[in-house]
Design a protein around this motif. Structure first.
Motif, mmCIF file in Angstrom:
data_model
loop_
_atom_site.group_PDB
_atom_site.id
_atom_site.type_symbol
_atom_site.label_atom_id
_atom_site.label_comp_id
_atom_site.label_asym_id
_atom_site.label_seq_id
_atom_site.Cartn_x
_atom_site.Cartn_y
_atom_site.Cartn_z
ATOM 1 N N ARG A 1 5.441 -5.676 17.196
ATOM 2 C CA ARG A 1 5.962 -6.354 16.004
ATOM 3 C C ARG A 1 6.030 -5.422 14.787
ATOM 4 N NH1 ARG A 1 3.165 -11.745 14.464
ATOM 5 N NH2 ARG A 1 4.691 -11.439 12.789
ATOM 6 N N PHE A 2 5.956 -4.150 15.016
ATOM 7 C CA PHE A 2 5.959 -3.183 13.909
ATOM 8 C C PHE A 2 7.129 -3.415 12.951
ATOM 9 C CE2 PHE A 2 7.481 0.738 12.004
ATOM 10 C CZ PHE A 2 6.338 1.240 11.398
ATOM 11 N N SER A 3 8.299 -3.625 13.489
ATOM 12 C CA SER A 3 9.506 -3.752 12.652
ATOM 13 C C SER A 3 9.530 -5.029 11.821
ATOM 14 C CB SER A 3 10.763 -3.676 13.528
ATOM 15 O OG SER A 3 10.749 -4.715 14.487
ATOM 16 N N ASP A 4 8.613 -5.962 12.078
ATOM 17 C CA ASP A 4 8.572 -7.215 11.310
ATOM 18 C C ASP A 4 7.947 -7.029 9.924
ATOM 19 O OD1 ASP A 4 9.610 -8.404 13.534
ATOM 20 O OD2 ASP A 4 7.734 -9.343 14.180
ATOM 21 N N PHE A 5 7.311 -5.883 9.692
ATOM 22 C CA PHE A 5 6.571 -5.679 8.451
ATOM 23 C C PHE A 5 7.300 -4.695 7.533
ATOM 24 C CE2 PHE A 5 3.590 -6.930 11.726
ATOM 25 C CZ PHE A 5 2.849 -7.924 11.095
ATOM 26 N N ASP A 6 7.354 -5.042 6.274
ATOM 27 C CA ASP A 6 8.009 -4.203 5.267
ATOM 28 C C ASP A 6 7.003 -3.169 4.748
ATOM 29 O OD1 ASP A 6 9.341 -3.012 3.193
ATOM 30 O OD2 ASP A 6 9.457 -4.812 1.939
ATOM 31 N N LEU A 7 7.153 -1.924 5.191
ATOM 32 C CA LEU A 7 6.244 -0.854 4.785
ATOM 33 C C LEU A 7 6.929 0.121 3.832
ATOM 34 C CD1 LEU A 7 4.480 -0.025 8.189
ATOM 35 C CD2 LEU A 7 4.010 -1.860 6.558
ATOM 36 N N SER A 8 7.928 -0.372 3.108
ATOM 37 C CA SER A 8 8.699 0.515 2.230
ATOM 38 C C SER A 8 7.871 1.093 1.088
ATOM 39 C CB SER A 8 9.911 -0.235 1.670
ATOM 40 O OG SER A 8 9.492 -1.400 0.963
ATOM 41 N N ILE B 1 0.839 -1.209 0.000
ATOM 42 C CA ILE B 1 0.000 0.000 0.000
ATOM 43 C C ILE B 1 0.869 1.253 0.000
ATOM 44 C CG2 ILE B 1 -1.585 1.323 1.471
ATOM 45 C CD1 ILE B 1 -2.986 -1.371 2.050
ATOM 46 N N THR B 2 0.465 2.220 -0.826
ATOM 47 C CA THR B 2 1.280 3.425 -1.021
ATOM 48 C C THR B 2 0.792 4.633 -0.222
ATOM 49 O OG1 THR B 2 -0.060 4.063 -2.954
ATOM 50 C CG2 THR B 2 1.905 2.708 -3.357
ATOM 51 N N CYS B 3 -0.490 4.649 0.180
ATOM 52 C CA CYS B 3 -1.071 5.830 0.841
ATOM 53 C C CYS B 3 -1.841 5.415 2.086
ATOM 54 C CB CYS B 3 -2.043 6.558 -0.087
ATOM 55 S SG CYS B 3 -1.404 6.918 -1.720
ATOM 56 N N LEU B 4 -1.791 6.246 3.092
ATOM 57 C CA LEU B 4 -2.522 5.978 4.315
ATOM 58 C C LEU B 4 -3.115 7.284 4.837
ATOM 59 C CD1 LEU B 4 -3.153 3.554 6.115
ATOM 60 C CD2 LEU B 4 -1.067 4.045 7.410
ATOM 61 N N TYR B 5 -4.382 7.209 5.238
ATOM 62 C CA TYR B 5 -5.100 8.398 5.715
ATOM 63 C C TYR B 5 -5.951 7.952 6.895
ATOM 64 C CZ TYR B 5 -8.078 12.624 5.247
ATOM 65 O OH TYR B 5 -8.758 13.804 5.457
ATOM 66 N N MET B 6 -5.575 8.388 8.124
ATOM 67 C CA MET B 6 -6.216 7.857 9.321
ATOM 68 C C MET B 6 -6.309 8.922 10.420
ATOM 69 S SD MET B 6 -4.629 4.000 9.737
ATOM 70 C CE MET B 6 -3.121 4.546 10.547
ATOM 71 N N TYR B 7 -6.981 8.543 11.514
ATOM 72 C CA TYR B 7 -6.991 9.353 12.729
ATOM 73 C C TYR B 7 -5.622 9.267 13.395
ATOM 74 C CZ TYR B 7 -12.112 8.582 12.500
ATOM 75 O OH TYR B 7 -13.424 8.497 12.118
ATOM 76 N N PRO B 8 -5.220 10.285 14.149
ATOM 77 C CA PRO B 8 -3.960 10.196 14.904
ATOM 78 C C PRO B 8 -3.912 9.001 15.852
ATOM 79 C CG PRO B 8 -4.693 12.469 14.815
ATOM 80 C CD PRO B 8 -5.797 11.646 14.208
ATOM 81 N N SER B 9 -5.041 8.680 16.488
ATOM 82 C CA SER B 9 -5.057 7.558 17.436
ATOM 83 C C SER B 9 -4.731 6.238 16.739
ATOM 84 C CB SER B 9 -6.423 7.462 18.118
ATOM 85 O OG SER B 9 -7.463 7.307 17.172
ATOM 86 N N MET B 10 -5.070 6.110 15.467
ATOM 87 C CA MET B 10 -4.777 4.882 14.725
ATOM 88 C C MET B 10 -3.279 4.778 14.427
ATOM 89 S SD MET B 10 -8.096 5.065 12.228
ATOM 90 C CE MET B 10 -8.360 3.370 11.722
ATOM 91 N N TYR B 11 -2.654 5.920 14.120
ATOM 92 C CA TYR B 11 -1.199 5.912 13.924
ATOM 93 C C TYR B 11 -0.501 5.540 15.230
ATOM 94 C CZ TYR B 11 -1.509 8.098 9.302
ATOM 95 O OH TYR B 11 -1.765 8.355 7.976
#
Length: 513
Positions: free
Chosen positions: A262-269, A244-254
Protein backbone atom coordinates in the motif's frame (compact mmCIF):
# COMPACT_ATOMS: atom_id res chain seq x y z
CA UNK A 1 27.71 23.52 25.11
CA UNK A 2 26.03 20.88 27.27
CA UNK A 3 22.82 19.12 26.24
CA UNK A 4 20.66 20.45 29.07
CA UNK A 5 21.51 24.01 28.05
CA UNK A 6 20.77 23.19 24.40
CA UNK A 7 17.32 21.98 25.47
CA UNK A 8 16.69 25.15 27.53
CA UNK A 9 17.70 27.34 24.58
CA UNK A 10 15.22 25.52 22.33
CA UNK A 11 12.43 26.19 24.84
CA UNK A 12 13.31 29.89 25.09
CA UNK A 13 13.44 30.29 21.31
CA UNK A 14 10.11 28.71 20.37
CA UNK A 15 8.19 27.51 23.45
CA UNK A 16 4.98 26.97 21.49
CA UNK A 17 6.39 24.99 18.58
CA UNK A 18 5.47 21.30 18.53
CA UNK A 19 8.31 19.25 20.00
CA UNK A 20 6.88 15.75 20.22
CA UNK A 21 4.00 13.71 18.85
CA UNK A 22 2.97 10.22 19.96
CA UNK A 23 -0.35 8.47 19.41
CA UNK A 24 -2.10 11.79 18.71
CA UNK A 25 -0.68 13.31 21.90
CA UNK A 26 1.03 16.57 21.01
CA UNK A 27 3.48 18.42 23.26
CA UNK A 28 5.00 21.83 22.62
CA UNK A 29 8.51 22.54 23.81
CA UNK A 30 7.09 24.30 26.85
CA UNK A 31 4.76 21.41 27.71
CA UNK A 32 7.56 18.89 27.22
CA UNK A 33 9.78 20.95 29.51
CA UNK A 34 7.15 20.93 32.27
CA UNK A 35 7.02 17.13 32.30
CA UNK A 36 10.81 16.92 32.14
CA UNK A 37 11.05 19.27 35.13
CA UNK A 38 8.63 17.19 37.17
CA UNK A 39 10.64 14.08 36.43
CA UNK A 40 13.96 15.78 37.17
CA UNK A 41 12.63 17.03 40.53
CA UNK A 42 11.56 13.52 41.55
CA UNK A 43 14.79 11.91 40.36
CA UNK A 44 16.76 14.43 42.40
CA UNK A 45 14.65 13.57 45.45
CA UNK A 46 15.59 9.92 44.88
CA UNK A 47 19.25 10.93 45.18
CA UNK A 48 20.31 11.27 41.54
CA UNK A 49 23.31 13.55 41.31
CA UNK A 50 25.96 14.40 38.77
CA UNK A 51 27.63 11.40 37.05
CA UNK A 52 25.09 8.87 38.37
CA UNK A 53 23.97 6.42 35.72
CA UNK A 54 20.24 6.22 34.96
CA UNK A 55 19.51 3.17 32.84
CA UNK A 56 16.57 2.91 30.46
CA UNK A 57 15.13 -0.31 29.03
CA UNK A 58 12.42 1.44 27.07
CA UNK A 59 10.99 1.64 23.59
CA UNK A 60 10.94 4.94 21.72
CA UNK A 61 8.20 6.73 23.63
CA UNK A 62 7.42 10.00 25.38
CA UNK A 63 8.68 8.65 28.71
CA UNK A 64 12.09 7.82 27.19
CA UNK A 65 12.45 11.33 25.78
CA UNK A 66 11.47 12.93 29.09
CA UNK A 67 13.89 10.70 30.98
CA UNK A 68 16.70 11.66 28.59
CA UNK A 69 16.21 15.38 29.14
CA UNK A 70 15.65 15.08 32.90
CA UNK A 71 18.92 13.19 33.24
CA UNK A 72 20.75 15.87 31.23
CA UNK A 73 19.41 18.62 33.49
CA UNK A 74 20.69 16.77 36.57
CA UNK A 75 24.14 16.15 35.12
CA UNK A 76 23.64 12.39 35.34
CA UNK A 77 24.44 9.90 32.58
CA UNK A 78 21.63 8.60 30.37
CA UNK A 79 22.39 4.90 29.86
CA UNK A 80 19.91 3.20 27.54
CA UNK A 81 20.33 -0.43 26.57
CA UNK A 82 18.66 -2.56 23.97
CA UNK A 83 15.53 -3.91 25.63
CA UNK A 84 15.75 -6.94 23.33
CA UNK A 85 19.00 -8.10 24.89
CA UNK A 86 18.97 -11.52 26.50
CA UNK A 87 18.45 -11.56 30.28
CA UNK A 88 22.11 -12.54 30.63
CA UNK A 89 23.36 -9.57 28.59
CA UNK A 90 20.93 -7.24 30.35
CA UNK A 91 22.27 -8.36 33.72
CA UNK A 92 25.83 -7.81 32.48
CA UNK A 93 25.08 -4.24 31.35
CA UNK A 94 23.33 -3.35 34.61
CA UNK A 95 26.19 -4.64 36.74
CA UNK A 96 28.77 -3.05 34.45
CA UNK A 97 27.17 0.42 34.48
CA UNK A 98 26.10 0.25 38.14
CA UNK A 99 23.08 2.53 37.63
CA UNK A 100 21.35 4.09 40.60
CA UNK A 101 18.00 3.78 38.82
CA UNK A 102 16.67 1.41 36.14
CA UNK A 103 13.51 2.45 34.25
CA UNK A 104 11.75 -0.33 32.36
CA UNK A 105 8.43 -1.31 30.81
CA UNK A 106 6.36 -4.44 30.30
CA UNK A 107 8.43 -5.55 27.29
CA UNK A 108 11.70 -5.55 29.29
CA UNK A 109 10.19 -6.59 32.63
CA UNK A 110 11.40 -10.20 32.50
CA UNK A 111 15.03 -9.26 31.92
CA UNK A 112 14.99 -6.84 34.86
CA UNK A 113 13.25 -9.29 37.17
CA UNK A 114 15.66 -12.10 36.28
CA UNK A 115 18.78 -10.00 36.85
CA UNK A 116 21.03 -10.68 39.82
CA UNK A 117 22.37 -7.29 40.82
CA UNK A 118 25.79 -6.68 42.33
CA UNK A 119 24.17 -3.63 43.90
CA UNK A 120 20.42 -3.31 43.57
CA UNK A 121 19.22 -0.14 41.81
CA UNK A 122 15.88 1.57 42.34
CA UNK A 123 13.46 0.02 39.85
CA UNK A 124 11.02 2.37 38.10
CA UNK A 125 8.31 0.80 35.95
CA UNK A 126 5.94 2.36 33.44
CA UNK A 127 3.40 -0.12 34.78
CA UNK A 128 1.82 1.23 38.01
CA UNK A 129 1.77 -2.26 39.55
CA UNK A 130 5.46 -3.05 39.04
CA UNK A 131 8.82 -1.90 40.41
CA UNK A 132 9.63 0.13 43.49
CA UNK A 133 7.89 3.17 42.00
CA UNK A 134 6.02 3.94 38.83
CA UNK A 135 6.94 6.58 36.27
CA UNK A 136 3.58 8.26 36.83
CA UNK A 137 4.26 8.57 40.55
CA UNK A 138 7.45 10.48 39.77
CA UNK A 139 5.57 12.84 37.45
CA UNK A 140 2.75 13.46 39.93
CA UNK A 141 5.18 14.27 42.75
CA UNK A 142 7.29 16.65 40.66
CA UNK A 143 7.28 20.42 40.16
CA UNK A 144 6.74 21.83 36.67
CA UNK A 145 8.94 24.91 37.14
CA UNK A 146 11.76 23.11 38.94
CA UNK A 147 15.02 24.91 38.14
CA UNK A 148 17.62 23.50 40.54
CA UNK A 149 19.75 21.94 37.83
CA UNK A 150 23.37 20.86 37.76
CA UNK A 151 25.91 22.81 35.74
CA UNK A 152 27.53 20.53 33.19
CA UNK A 153 30.93 20.95 31.59
CA UNK A 154 31.48 19.92 28.00
CA UNK A 155 33.88 17.25 29.27
CA UNK A 156 31.25 15.63 31.51
CA UNK A 157 29.69 12.38 30.33
CA UNK A 158 26.17 12.89 28.96
CA UNK A 159 25.33 9.48 27.55
CA UNK A 160 26.67 5.95 27.75
CA UNK A 161 25.64 3.63 24.94
CA UNK A 162 26.32 -0.09 24.79
CA UNK A 163 27.60 -1.45 21.50
CA UNK A 164 25.61 -4.32 20.04
CA UNK A 165 28.59 -6.36 18.92
CA UNK A 166 27.88 -9.72 17.28
CA UNK A 167 30.42 -11.46 19.53
CA UNK A 168 31.41 -11.05 23.17
CA UNK A 169 29.69 -8.98 25.84
CA UNK A 170 28.42 -5.46 25.07
CA UNK A 171 30.88 -2.62 25.66
CA UNK A 172 29.90 0.66 27.29
CA UNK A 173 30.79 3.75 25.27
CA UNK A 174 30.80 6.95 27.38
CA UNK A 175 29.97 10.01 25.29
CA UNK A 176 30.77 13.51 26.57
CA UNK A 177 28.51 16.53 26.13
CA UNK A 178 30.95 17.94 23.58
CA UNK A 179 30.90 14.64 21.64
CA UNK A 180 27.12 14.62 21.50
CA UNK A 181 26.72 18.29 20.62
CA UNK A 182 29.43 18.24 17.93
CA UNK A 183 28.03 15.02 16.45
CA UNK A 184 24.56 16.56 16.36
CA UNK A 185 25.77 19.69 14.58
CA UNK A 186 27.64 17.52 12.08
CA UNK A 187 24.50 15.45 11.57
CA UNK A 188 22.43 18.57 10.87
CA UNK A 189 24.95 19.87 8.35
CA UNK A 190 25.53 16.51 6.65
CA UNK A 191 21.81 15.83 6.29
CA UNK A 192 21.02 19.45 5.35
CA UNK A 193 18.38 19.76 8.05
CA UNK A 194 16.76 23.14 8.61
CA UNK A 195 14.89 24.90 11.39
CA UNK A 196 11.40 23.43 12.05
CA UNK A 197 12.15 20.24 10.14
CA UNK A 198 10.47 17.07 11.38
CA UNK A 199 11.49 13.44 11.61
CA UNK A 200 10.13 10.03 12.48
CA UNK A 201 11.77 8.68 15.63
CA UNK A 202 12.25 5.28 14.03
CA UNK A 203 15.79 4.67 15.24
CA UNK A 204 15.93 3.27 18.80
CA UNK A 205 17.09 5.68 21.48
CA UNK A 206 19.61 3.14 22.75
CA UNK A 207 21.45 3.63 19.44
CA UNK A 208 23.60 6.59 18.43
CA UNK A 209 21.40 7.12 15.35
CA UNK A 210 18.32 7.47 17.56
CA UNK A 211 20.02 9.94 19.89
CA UNK A 212 21.13 11.98 16.89
CA UNK A 213 17.60 12.24 15.51
CA UNK A 214 16.27 13.42 18.88
CA UNK A 215 19.02 16.00 19.44
CA UNK A 216 18.79 17.35 15.90
CA UNK A 217 15.11 18.10 16.28
CA UNK A 218 15.78 19.83 19.62
CA UNK A 219 18.48 22.10 18.21
CA UNK A 220 16.26 23.03 15.25
CA UNK A 221 13.00 23.29 17.22
CA UNK A 222 11.77 20.50 15.00
CA UNK A 223 9.01 17.95 15.47
CA UNK A 224 9.97 14.49 16.72
CA UNK A 225 7.25 11.93 15.91
CA UNK A 226 7.26 8.70 17.91
CA UNK A 227 5.77 5.24 17.49
CA UNK A 228 6.93 2.87 20.26
CA UNK A 229 6.57 -0.19 18.02
CA UNK A 230 7.94 0.30 14.51
CA UNK A 231 5.29 -0.93 12.11
CA UNK A 232 5.73 -0.26 8.41
CA UNK A 233 2.10 0.62 7.72
CA UNK A 234 1.92 2.90 10.76
CA UNK A 235 5.22 4.51 9.77
CA UNK A 236 3.83 5.29 6.33
CA UNK A 237 0.70 6.77 7.89
CA UNK A 238 2.74 8.98 10.24
CA UNK A 239 5.01 10.17 7.43
CA UNK A 240 1.93 11.28 5.51
CA UNK A 241 -0.23 12.62 8.36
CA UNK A 242 2.55 14.56 10.09
CA UNK A 243 4.07 15.76 6.79
CA UNK A 244 7.49 14.59 7.94
CA UNK A 245 10.40 16.19 6.10
CA UNK A 246 13.40 14.03 7.17
CA UNK A 247 14.01 10.34 7.59
CA UNK A 248 17.08 8.58 8.98
CA UNK A 249 16.93 4.77 9.24
CA UNK A 250 18.64 1.42 8.70
CA UNK A 251 18.64 0.12 5.10
CA UNK A 252 16.46 -2.82 6.17
CA UNK A 253 13.77 -0.36 7.32
CA UNK A 254 13.74 1.36 3.92
CA UNK A 255 13.45 -2.05 2.28
CA UNK A 256 10.37 -2.89 4.35
CA UNK A 257 8.86 0.56 3.76
CA UNK A 258 9.21 0.44 -0.01
CA UNK A 259 7.92 -3.10 -0.48
CA UNK A 260 4.67 -2.44 1.42
CA UNK A 261 1.84 -3.17 -1.05
CA UNK A 262 0.00 0.00 0.00
CA UNK A 263 3.01 2.30 -0.31
CA UNK A 264 1.45 4.32 -3.13
CA UNK A 265 -1.64 5.09 -1.00
CA UNK A 266 0.35 7.51 1.18
CA UNK A 267 1.31 11.06 0.27
CA UNK A 268 5.01 11.39 1.14
CA UNK A 269 5.59 14.57 -0.85
CA UNK A 270 6.79 16.44 2.28
CA UNK A 271 9.67 14.01 2.72
CA UNK A 272 12.70 15.76 1.21
CA UNK A 273 15.78 14.46 3.06
CA UNK A 274 16.62 10.84 3.71
CA UNK A 275 19.70 9.15 5.09
CA UNK A 276 20.85 5.74 6.18
CA UNK A 277 23.53 4.22 8.39
CA UNK A 278 24.22 1.10 10.43
CA UNK A 279 24.65 -1.30 7.51
CA UNK A 280 25.42 -1.26 3.75
CA UNK A 281 22.65 -0.47 1.26
CA UNK A 282 22.60 -2.35 -2.02
CA UNK A 283 22.69 -0.51 -5.34
CA UNK A 284 19.23 -1.90 -6.15
CA UNK A 285 17.70 -0.55 -2.93
CA UNK A 286 19.47 2.79 -3.38
CA UNK A 287 17.93 3.11 -6.84
CA UNK A 288 14.50 2.20 -5.48
CA UNK A 289 14.79 4.89 -2.78
CA UNK A 290 15.48 7.51 -5.44
CA UNK A 291 12.61 6.31 -7.63
CA UNK A 292 9.94 5.91 -4.96
CA UNK A 293 10.83 8.54 -2.33
CA UNK A 294 12.24 11.16 -4.73
CA UNK A 295 14.46 12.83 -2.11
CA UNK A 296 16.05 16.20 -2.68
CA UNK A 297 18.95 14.99 -0.51
CA UNK A 298 20.02 11.38 0.11
CA UNK A 299 23.05 10.56 2.26
CA UNK A 300 24.97 7.50 3.34
CA UNK A 301 26.40 8.10 6.81
CA UNK A 302 29.29 5.83 7.80
CA UNK A 303 30.28 5.94 11.45
CA UNK A 304 30.05 4.18 14.79
CA UNK A 305 28.96 4.53 18.40
CA UNK A 306 32.56 5.31 19.36
CA UNK A 307 33.11 8.07 16.76
CA UNK A 308 29.83 9.26 15.33
CA UNK A 309 30.98 10.27 11.82
CA UNK A 310 33.70 8.64 9.75
CA UNK A 311 32.58 9.64 6.25
CA UNK A 312 29.45 10.66 4.33
CA UNK A 313 28.37 10.40 0.70
CA UNK A 314 25.57 12.45 -0.83
CA UNK A 315 25.98 11.61 -4.52
CA UNK A 316 24.51 8.13 -4.26
CA UNK A 317 22.76 8.51 -7.61
CA UNK A 318 26.19 8.37 -9.24
CA UNK A 319 27.96 6.19 -6.66
CA UNK A 320 25.51 3.85 -4.90
CA UNK A 321 27.07 2.23 -1.85
CA UNK A 322 29.88 4.76 -1.66
CA UNK A 323 30.90 5.91 1.84
CA UNK A 324 32.34 9.15 0.45
CA UNK A 325 34.63 11.65 2.16
CA UNK A 326 35.54 12.31 5.82
CA UNK A 327 33.06 14.22 7.96
CA UNK A 328 33.61 17.85 8.93
CA UNK A 329 35.40 16.87 12.17
CA UNK A 330 37.27 13.92 10.76
CA UNK A 331 40.37 12.47 9.19
CA UNK A 332 40.63 8.87 8.00
CA UNK A 333 43.29 6.62 6.50
CA UNK A 334 43.73 3.04 5.35
CA UNK A 335 46.40 0.78 6.82
CA UNK A 336 47.62 -2.66 5.71
CA UNK A 337 45.60 -5.56 7.08
CA UNK A 338 48.67 -7.68 7.86
CA UNK A 339 49.60 -5.33 10.72
CA UNK A 340 53.10 -4.74 9.33
CA UNK A 341 52.74 -0.97 9.17
CA UNK A 342 49.53 -0.50 11.11
CA UNK A 343 51.10 2.03 13.46
CA UNK A 344 52.83 4.13 10.84
CA UNK A 345 51.22 7.42 9.86
CA UNK A 346 53.27 7.34 6.65
CA UNK A 347 51.63 4.18 5.34
CA UNK A 348 50.38 4.63 1.78
CA UNK A 349 47.48 2.61 0.41
CA UNK A 350 47.08 3.33 -3.28
CA UNK A 351 43.64 3.81 -4.90
CA UNK A 352 41.95 0.48 -5.40
CA UNK A 353 43.99 -1.30 -2.72
CA UNK A 354 42.08 -2.67 0.25
CA UNK A 355 43.14 -1.77 3.79
CA UNK A 356 41.69 -1.40 7.26
CA UNK A 357 39.82 1.86 7.81
CA UNK A 358 41.19 3.89 10.72
CA UNK A 359 39.85 7.18 12.06
CA UNK A 360 41.60 9.94 13.98
CA UNK A 361 40.69 9.37 17.63
CA UNK A 362 41.22 13.01 18.64
CA UNK A 363 38.10 14.22 16.82
CA UNK A 364 35.57 16.16 18.89
CA UNK A 365 33.06 13.44 17.93
CA UNK A 366 35.25 10.66 19.36
CA UNK A 367 34.95 8.79 22.65
CA UNK A 368 38.00 8.44 24.92
CA UNK A 369 37.70 4.79 25.79
CA UNK A 370 35.33 2.01 26.80
CA UNK A 371 33.71 1.85 30.24
CA UNK A 372 35.67 -0.49 32.53
CA UNK A 373 37.46 -2.01 29.51
CA UNK A 374 41.04 -0.70 29.21
CA UNK A 375 41.97 -3.85 27.29
CA UNK A 376 39.36 -3.15 24.59
CA UNK A 377 40.38 0.53 24.50
CA UNK A 378 44.03 -0.35 23.88
CA UNK A 379 43.02 -2.68 21.07
CA UNK A 380 40.73 -0.13 19.42
CA UNK A 381 42.83 3.04 19.82
CA UNK A 382 46.48 2.85 18.80
CA UNK A 383 48.76 5.85 18.33
CA UNK A 384 45.75 8.20 18.35
CA UNK A 385 43.93 6.27 15.61
CA UNK A 386 40.72 4.30 16.09
CA UNK A 387 40.82 0.96 14.30
CA UNK A 388 37.35 0.24 12.94
CA UNK A 389 37.94 -3.37 11.90
CA UNK A 390 36.32 -2.44 8.57
CA UNK A 391 37.94 -2.96 5.19
CA UNK A 392 37.79 -0.36 2.46
CA UNK A 393 39.45 1.23 -0.54
CA UNK A 394 39.66 4.66 -2.16
CA UNK A 395 38.60 5.05 -5.76
CA UNK A 396 40.39 7.32 -8.21
CA UNK A 397 38.32 10.29 -7.01
CA UNK A 398 39.39 9.75 -3.41
CA UNK A 399 36.00 8.44 -2.28
CA UNK A 400 35.86 5.60 0.23
CA UNK A 401 34.10 2.29 -0.30
CA UNK A 402 33.57 -0.12 2.60
CA UNK A 403 33.87 -3.75 1.50
CA UNK A 404 33.51 -5.75 4.73
CA UNK A 405 35.22 -6.58 7.98
CA UNK A 406 38.86 -7.54 8.50
CA UNK A 407 37.72 -10.90 9.85
CA UNK A 408 35.27 -11.36 6.93
CA UNK A 409 37.75 -11.04 4.06
CA UNK A 410 37.77 -14.24 2.02
CA UNK A 411 41.27 -15.41 1.11
CA UNK A 412 41.09 -18.10 -1.58
CA UNK A 413 44.27 -19.47 -3.17
CA UNK A 414 46.12 -16.38 -1.89
CA UNK A 415 43.65 -13.94 -3.46
CA UNK A 416 41.71 -11.41 -1.34
CA UNK A 417 37.99 -11.38 -2.10
CA UNK A 418 35.70 -8.71 -0.61
CA UNK A 419 32.27 -10.22 0.17
CA UNK A 420 30.36 -7.05 -0.80
CA UNK A 421 31.73 -7.20 -4.35
CA UNK A 422 30.23 -10.66 -4.87
CA UNK A 423 27.01 -9.71 -3.06
CA UNK A 424 26.40 -6.74 -5.36
CA UNK A 425 26.65 -9.02 -8.40
CA UNK A 426 24.30 -11.67 -7.00
CA UNK A 427 21.73 -9.03 -6.02
CA UNK A 428 21.40 -8.16 -9.70
CA UNK A 429 19.90 -11.58 -10.41
CA UNK A 430 16.12 -11.15 -10.74
CA UNK A 431 15.37 -14.17 -8.53
CA UNK A 432 17.58 -13.06 -5.59
CA UNK A 433 16.01 -11.12 -2.70
CA UNK A 434 18.92 -10.98 -0.22
CA UNK A 435 22.43 -12.39 -0.12
CA UNK A 436 25.35 -12.67 2.28
CA UNK A 437 28.76 -13.92 1.16
CA UNK A 438 31.25 -15.53 3.53
CA UNK A 439 34.40 -17.59 3.39
CA UNK A 440 34.30 -21.28 4.23
CA UNK A 441 37.37 -23.33 5.10
CA UNK A 442 38.64 -25.51 2.26
CA UNK A 443 41.52 -27.98 2.33
CA UNK A 444 42.71 -27.17 -1.18
CA UNK A 445 42.12 -23.42 -1.54
CA UNK A 446 42.30 -22.30 2.10
CA UNK A 447 38.82 -20.80 1.74
CA UNK A 448 36.07 -20.88 -0.84
CA UNK A 449 33.36 -18.28 -1.38
CA UNK A 450 29.99 -19.36 0.05
CA UNK A 451 26.82 -17.41 -0.77
CA UNK A 452 23.74 -17.48 1.48
CA UNK A 453 20.71 -16.65 -0.66
CA UNK A 454 17.15 -15.62 0.19
CA UNK A 455 15.40 -16.31 -3.14
CA UNK A 456 12.47 -14.36 -4.57
CA UNK A 457 11.54 -17.38 -6.64
CA UNK A 458 11.67 -20.95 -5.33
CA UNK A 459 12.75 -22.21 -8.76
CA UNK A 460 16.17 -20.59 -8.34
CA UNK A 461 19.06 -23.09 -8.52
CA UNK A 462 22.75 -23.00 -7.70
CA UNK A 463 23.58 -23.84 -11.31
CA UNK A 464 21.55 -20.85 -12.52
CA UNK A 465 23.42 -18.54 -10.15
CA UNK A 466 26.79 -19.98 -11.10
CA UNK A 467 26.10 -19.40 -14.78
CA UNK A 468 25.01 -15.81 -13.97
CA UNK A 469 28.30 -15.16 -12.14
CA UNK A 470 30.40 -16.71 -14.92
CA UNK A 471 28.84 -14.37 -17.47
CA UNK A 472 28.89 -11.22 -15.33
CA UNK A 473 31.46 -8.73 -16.69
CA UNK A 474 32.36 -7.29 -13.27
CA UNK A 475 33.13 -10.53 -11.41
CA UNK A 476 36.46 -12.31 -11.87
CA UNK A 477 36.13 -16.06 -12.16
CA UNK A 478 38.12 -16.78 -8.98
CA UNK A 479 35.69 -14.64 -6.97
CA UNK A 480 32.53 -16.51 -7.91
CA UNK A 481 30.89 -18.63 -5.18
CA UNK A 482 31.67 -22.32 -5.04
CA UNK A 483 28.87 -23.02 -2.56
CA UNK A 484 25.29 -21.78 -2.38
CA UNK A 485 23.16 -21.97 0.75
CA UNK A 486 19.43 -21.24 0.33
CA UNK A 487 17.84 -19.77 3.48
CA UNK A 488 14.45 -18.37 4.49
CA UNK A 489 15.88 -15.17 5.95
CA UNK A 490 19.11 -13.41 6.88
CA UNK A 491 19.36 -13.03 10.69
CA UNK A 492 20.22 -9.49 11.74
CA UNK A 493 21.03 -7.59 14.90
CA UNK A 494 18.72 -4.75 16.02
CA UNK A 495 21.04 -2.33 14.20
CA UNK A 496 20.61 -4.21 10.92
CA UNK A 497 23.98 -5.95 10.90
CA UNK A 498 24.13 -9.51 9.60
CA UNK A 499 24.64 -12.15 12.30
CA UNK A 500 26.99 -14.35 10.33
CA UNK A 501 27.56 -17.00 12.97
CA UNK A 502 23.83 -17.58 13.31
CA UNK A 503 23.46 -17.67 9.55
CA UNK A 504 25.84 -20.61 9.25
CA UNK A 505 23.72 -22.62 11.67
CA UNK A 506 20.36 -21.88 10.08
CA UNK A 507 20.91 -22.96 6.46
CA UNK A 508 18.38 -25.27 4.89
CA UNK A 509 19.95 -26.62 1.72
CA UNK A 510 23.56 -26.64 0.59
CA UNK A 511 24.69 -27.14 -2.99
CA UNK A 512 28.42 -27.18 -3.65
CA UNK A 513 29.69 -26.70 -7.19
Amino acid sequence: MDLGTAFDYAIERYPNKIALVQDHKVLTFQQLNEEVNRLAFSLQKLGIVKRDRVMALLKNRLETVCLFWAVQKLGAIFTPINLRLSPEDTQYCINDAEPKIVVYEKFSQRSVQCAKFNERPILISLDPDEGDLSYQELISRGIGDFSSFSHNDSDDIAVMLYTSGTTGVPKGVPRYHKNEYASTMAHIIQNRYEIFDSTLGAMPLYHTMGIRSLLSMCVLNGKYVLSPDFDVRKALALLAEEKITCLYMYPSMYLELLKDPRFSDFDLSSLQKIGYAGAPMSAALTKKCFEMLKPAHFINHYGSTEIYTFTTCSNLDKKPGCAGRPGIHQKIRLVPTDGSQASSSDTIIRPGEIGEITVQAESIEAFKGYWNRPDATRKAIRNHWYHTGDLGYFDEDGDLYVVGRVDEMVISAGENIAPTEVEEVLLQHPKVWEVVVMGEEDERWGQIVAAFIVPKDSSLTAQELDQFCKQHPKLSNFKRPRKYVFVNEIPKSPSGKTLRRELRKEHLTITEL
